[in-house]
Every structure is written in structure tokens, then in C-alpha cells.
Design a protein around this motif. Sequence first.
Motif, PDB file in Angstrom:
ATOM      1  N   MET A 129      -0.577   1.585   7.905  1.00  0.00           N
ATOM      2  CA  MET A 129      -1.422   2.755   7.933  1.00  0.00           C
ATOM      3  C   MET A 129      -0.799   3.936   7.204  1.00  0.00           C
ATOM      4  SD  MET A 129      -4.257   2.251   9.194  1.00  0.00           S
ATOM      5  CE  MET A 129      -5.102   1.058  10.127  1.00  0.00           C
ATOM      6  N   ARG A 130       0.444   3.802   6.801  1.00  0.00           N
ATOM      7  CA  ARG A 130       1.097   4.898   6.085  1.00  0.00           C
ATOM      8  C   ARG A 130       0.343   5.224   4.803  1.00  0.00           C
ATOM      9  NH1 ARG A 130       7.103   4.456   3.812  1.00  0.00           N
ATOM     10  NH2 ARG A 130       6.076   2.606   3.037  1.00  0.00           N
ATOM     11  N   ALA A 131      -0.100   4.186   4.093  1.00  0.00           N
ATOM     12  CA  ALA A 131      -0.843   4.410   2.848  1.00  0.00           C
ATOM     13  C   ALA A 131      -2.176   5.099   3.131  1.00  0.00           C
ATOM     14  CB  ALA A 131      -1.070   3.090   2.120  1.00  0.00           C
ATOM     15  N   VAL A 132      -2.824   4.734   4.219  1.00  0.00           N
ATOM     16  CA  VAL A 132      -4.112   5.340   4.577  1.00  0.00           C
ATOM     17  C   VAL A 132      -3.914   6.822   4.879  1.00  0.00           C
ATOM     18  CG1 VAL A 132      -5.950   5.374   6.304  1.00  0.00           C
ATOM     19  CG2 VAL A 132      -5.153   3.195   5.375  1.00  0.00           C
ATOM     20  N   ARG A 133      -2.933   7.127   5.702  1.00  0.00           N
ATOM     21  CA  ARG A 133      -2.696   8.536   6.051  1.00  0.00           C
ATOM     22  C   ARG A 133      -2.247   9.337   4.832  1.00  0.00           C
ATOM     23  NH1 ARG A 133      -0.690   6.154  11.144  1.00  0.00           N
ATOM     24  NH2 ARG A 133      -2.449   6.364  12.555  1.00  0.00           N
ATOM     25  N   ALA A 134      -1.476   8.724   3.962  1.00  0.00           N
ATOM     26  CA  ALA A 134      -1.067   9.409   2.728  1.00  0.00           C
ATOM     27  C   ALA A 134      -2.278   9.674   1.833  1.00  0.00           C
ATOM     28  CB  ALA A 134      -0.015   8.583   1.984  1.00  0.00           C
ATOM     29  N   ALA A 135      -3.192   8.709   1.759  1.00  0.00           N
ATOM     30  CA  ALA A 135      -4.405   8.891   0.954  1.00  0.00           C
ATOM     31  C   ALA A 135      -5.265  10.014   1.518  1.00  0.00           C
ATOM     32  CB  ALA A 135      -5.204   7.588   0.879  1.00  0.00           C
TER      33      ALA A 135
END
Length: 104
Positions: free
Chosen positions: A1-7
Motif C-alpha cells: 500500500m506504500r505505492a498507493v499512499r504515495a500516489a
Amino acid sequence: MRAVRAAVAWLDEHQGTGREQQTIRILKLTEEAGEAARAWIGATGQNPRHAVTHSVDDVAAELADTAITALVAIESLGCDANQVMADCAAKILARIGRSPAGVD
């Protein structure tokens, strides 16, 4: 989910937040689903003018884009995408008579 939150953070910084941006992020999901459908049509050669234009890997990549886009939309609504997905998975497992323990 790190990529989702970064996006989500990147989109918030560059496009802002609020109801309009939430709407656009939800509508983006439809665009991504269309790209997955187009890739499947291309992978199965269903357009006689173009024959086979995509691979199954292309379809899988488009489906992954669609899934990430959905998670971004969920987070953009202020919800925890991990929790929303876990709750959804538990409902599905209950519907099919499976225990959620030990299942990802």
C-alpha cells in the motif's frame, strides 16, 4: 500500500483534494477498466482489423493498473484501502463458505 499512499499524496499535491478530485479518481477507474478490456480484445484477436495486438501479460498489467487505481480512489475518499479490502475479502470468503484465517 506504500505505492498507493504515495500516489494519493502526489495527486493531492499536484491536483488538489476535494469532491471534484475524488470524482475524477473514481472516473479514472472506468478508463483503466476500458484499457484492460481493450487489451483482452487485443489478446484474443477479437478485432478482425487488427488481429492479435496484446499478450496475456499486457492484460494482467492493465488489470493491475485498474486495481491500483481503485485503491487510490478508496484512499482518496479518506478510507483505509487495506481495511476496505480486508472487509471485502472477508465478505467474499463468508459467501463462499471459507474461513478468513490464513487466507490473503
